[in-house]
Design a protein around this motif. Structure first.
Motif, short mmCIF file in Angstrom:
data_model
loop_
_atom_site.label_atom_id
_atom_site.label_comp_id
_atom_site.label_asym_id
_atom_site.label_seq_id
_atom_site.Cartn_x
_atom_site.Cartn_y
_atom_site.Cartn_z
N LEU A 159 0.81 -1.33 -0.15
CA LEU A 159 -0.03 -0.20 -0.19
C LEU A 159 0.91 1.14 0.08
CD1 LEU A 159 -2.94 -1.06 2.43
CD2 LEU A 159 -2.94 -0.65 0.05
N LEU A 160 1.92 1.07 0.54
CA LEU A 160 2.93 2.38 0.59
C LEU A 160 3.84 2.71 -0.62
CD1 LEU A 160 4.35 1.83 4.26
CD2 LEU A 160 2.65 3.52 3.51
N ALA A 161 4.12 1.54 -1.26
CA ALA A 161 4.91 1.76 -2.48
C ALA A 161 4.76 0.45 -3.32
CB ALA A 161 6.28 1.89 -2.03
N LYS A 162 4.59 0.93 -4.90
CA LYS A 162 4.52 -0.08 -5.85
C LYS A 162 5.39 0.05 -6.93
CE LYS A 162 0.29 -1.78 -6.47
NZ LYS A 162 0.49 -3.15 -6.26
N VAL A 163 6.30 -1.07 -7.32
CA VAL A 163 6.90 -1.18 -8.60
C VAL A 163 6.07 -1.30 -9.74
CG1 VAL A 163 9.03 -1.88 -9.74
CG2 VAL A 163 9.02 -1.68 -7.12
N LYS A 164 5.78 -0.55 -10.53
CA LYS A 164 4.86 -0.67 -11.84
C LYS A 164 5.41 -1.60 -12.74
CE LYS A 164 1.28 1.10 -11.99
NZ LYS A 164 -0.11 0.64 -11.66
N LYS A 165 6.78 -1.18 -13.00
CA LYS A 165 7.59 -1.79 -14.06
C LYS A 165 8.99 -1.84 -13.80
CE LYS A 165 8.69 0.68 -17.75
NZ LYS A 165 8.88 1.61 -19.15
N ILE A 166 9.47 -2.86 -14.32
CA ILE A 166 11.07 -3.12 -14.38
C ILE A 166 11.52 -4.16 -15.46
CG2 ILE A 166 12.93 -4.16 -13.29
CD1 ILE A 166 11.90 -4.26 -10.54
N ASP A 167 11.87 -3.19 -16.50
CA ASP A 167 12.47 -3.86 -17.77
C ASP A 167 14.01 -3.82 -17.75
OD1 ASP A 167 9.92 -4.49 -18.67
OD2 ASP A 167 9.95 -2.35 -19.89
N LEU A 168 14.47 -5.07 -18.15
CA LEU A 168 16.13 -5.09 -18.11
C LEU A 168 16.64 -5.80 -19.24
CD1 LEU A 168 15.93 -6.63 -14.66
CD2 LEU A 168 17.46 -4.46 -14.86
N VAL A 188 18.17 -0.36 -18.22
CA VAL A 188 17.06 -0.73 -17.16
C VAL A 188 16.30 0.23 -17.02
CG1 VAL A 188 18.58 0.24 -15.20
CG2 VAL A 188 16.59 -1.31 -14.72
N ASP A 189 14.85 0.04 -17.17
CA ASP A 189 13.79 0.93 -16.82
C ASP A 189 12.94 0.52 -15.69
OD1 ASP A 189 13.58 3.18 -19.09
OD2 ASP A 189 14.10 1.24 -20.26
N VAL A 190 12.64 1.50 -14.91
CA VAL A 190 12.02 1.12 -13.72
C VAL A 190 10.84 2.27 -13.60
CG1 VAL A 190 12.02 1.05 -11.38
CG2 VAL A 190 13.83 0.23 -12.48
N ASP A 191 9.52 2.00 -13.20
CA ASP A 191 8.48 2.97 -12.61
C ASP A 191 8.01 2.56 -11.32
OD1 ASP A 191 6.10 4.09 -12.58
OD2 ASP A 191 5.77 4.37 -14.75
N VAL A 192 8.12 3.56 -10.32
CA VAL A 192 7.56 3.54 -9.18
C VAL A 192 6.87 4.41 -8.69
CG1 VAL A 192 8.49 3.42 -6.57
CG2 VAL A 192 9.97 2.52 -8.63
N ARG A 193 5.80 4.16 -7.75
CA ARG A 193 4.74 4.92 -7.15
C ARG A 193 4.62 4.62 -5.62
NH1 ARG A 193 1.58 7.03 -11.33
NH2 ARG A 193 1.55 6.07 -13.32
N ALA A 194 4.59 5.85 -4.85
CA ALA A 194 4.66 5.73 -3.51
C ALA A 194 4.04 6.61 -2.90
CB ALA A 194 6.12 5.46 -3.05
#
Length: 224
Positions: A159-168, A188-194
Motif C-alpha cells: 500500500l505504501l509503494a509499488k513497482v509498476k515496471k522493471i525492464d532489464l 534498465v527502466d523502472v516505474d515506481v509509485r509511493a
C-alpha cells in the motif's frame, strides 16, 4: 533487489528458479566461460535519468571494473541461474535462436541518480520476470547468449509503494583477448509509485568502453 526513492521507501524483492530441460544449443551457450571482472579491458560508463521530481535528475559515472569489481556489468556466469533449465524456443533463424522463459533470478545491477537507487543483488526474487534470451554464433560457430531481456511479470509492492515496471536488457559478446564471454551493455527502466503522491521513473544505460590500443595511447613524436 532494492529500490530507494525520494520518500525513503525501501522495497525488497527476494526468491528461486524453475527447473525443466533446455535444448543442447542453449546448454552449450550457457556453458561458455565468463571473463572475470579483473580481466575486463575497459571502463563502464553509466548514465541514469530520473523523472517525476521537480526537475529531471541525470547522473553519469565511469568506473574501471578492474579496480571496482562491485560496479562491473553482470557476469556471463550469472546466466545459468537467470535462465534456468525451462527455456523453450520461440524463434529460430540461421545463426540466431530466441528462447523464452520465466525466472525469479535477476543479474546483479546497480545504477544511481540523485536520490533514486536501483540496486539488484543478483539473488533470487519473490517476484517473477518474463525473459527472452537470444543465442548467436561466434566467429568459430559456437553458440553464446548475445542478449538477455527481462520484464517484471506483474506490479510488485504494498500500500505504501509499488513497482509498476522493471525492464532489464543485457548484451554479451566474446572478449577480444580471451576465450570467454563479457557483458558489453546493460539498460534498465523502472516505474515506481509511493505514498499516493510520489511517482518516479528511472532509465539507466551502462556501456563497456574498451581500452584504447596501446599504440594510440603513446603521444606522436614531435615534428619540431
Amino acid at each position: 533487489m532494492a529500490m530507494r526513492i525520494a520518500c525513503g521507501v525501501l522495497l525488497f524483492l527476494a526468491g528461486a528458479s524453475v527447473a525443466s530441460a533446455n535444448d543442447a544449443v542453449l546448454d552449450e551457450a550457457l556453458a561458455r566461460k565468463a571473463l572475470p571482472a579483473a580481466e575486463v579491458q575497459g571502463s563502464v560508463r553509466t548514465t541514469t535519468l530520473v523523472t517525476g521530481g521537480d526537475e529531471p535528475e541525470t547522473e553519469t559515472s565511469i568506473v574501471d571494473p578492474r579496480k571496482r569489481p562491485d560496479k562491473a556489468l553482470a557476469s556471463y556466469a550469472e546466466l545459468k541461474a537467470v535462465i534456468g533449465t525451462g527455456a523453450h524456443v520461440v524463434e529460430r533463424q540461421t545463426g540466431r535462436t530466441i528462447y523464452a522463459f520465466t525466472t525469479r533470478h535477476v543479474p546483479r545491477t546497480l545504477a544511481r541518480a540523485g536520490n533514486v537507487s536501483i540496486d539488484m543483488d543478483g539473488k533470487d526474487d519473490d517476484e517473477q520476470f518474463d525473459g527472452k534470451a537470444e543465442v548467436s554464433l561466434d566467429a568459430t560457430g559456437r553458440p553464446y547468449v548475445s542478449r538477455l531481456d527481462l520484464r517484471l511479470s506483474e506490479p510488485a509492492g504494498n500500500l505504501l509503494a509499488k513497482v509498476k515496471k522493471i525492464d532489464l536488457s543485457y548484451t554479451f559478446g566474446p572478449a577480444a583477448h580471451a576465450d570467454a564471454m563479457v557483458a558489453t551493455a546493460m539498460s534498465v527502466d523502472v516505474d515506481v509509485r509511493a505514498l499516493l503522491f510520489v511517482h518516479r521513473t528511472a532509465h539507466a544505460e551502462a556501456v563497456l568502453m574498451p581500452d584504447a590500443p596501446e599504440a594510440s595511447k603513446t603521444p606522436a613524436p614531435s615534428t619540431k
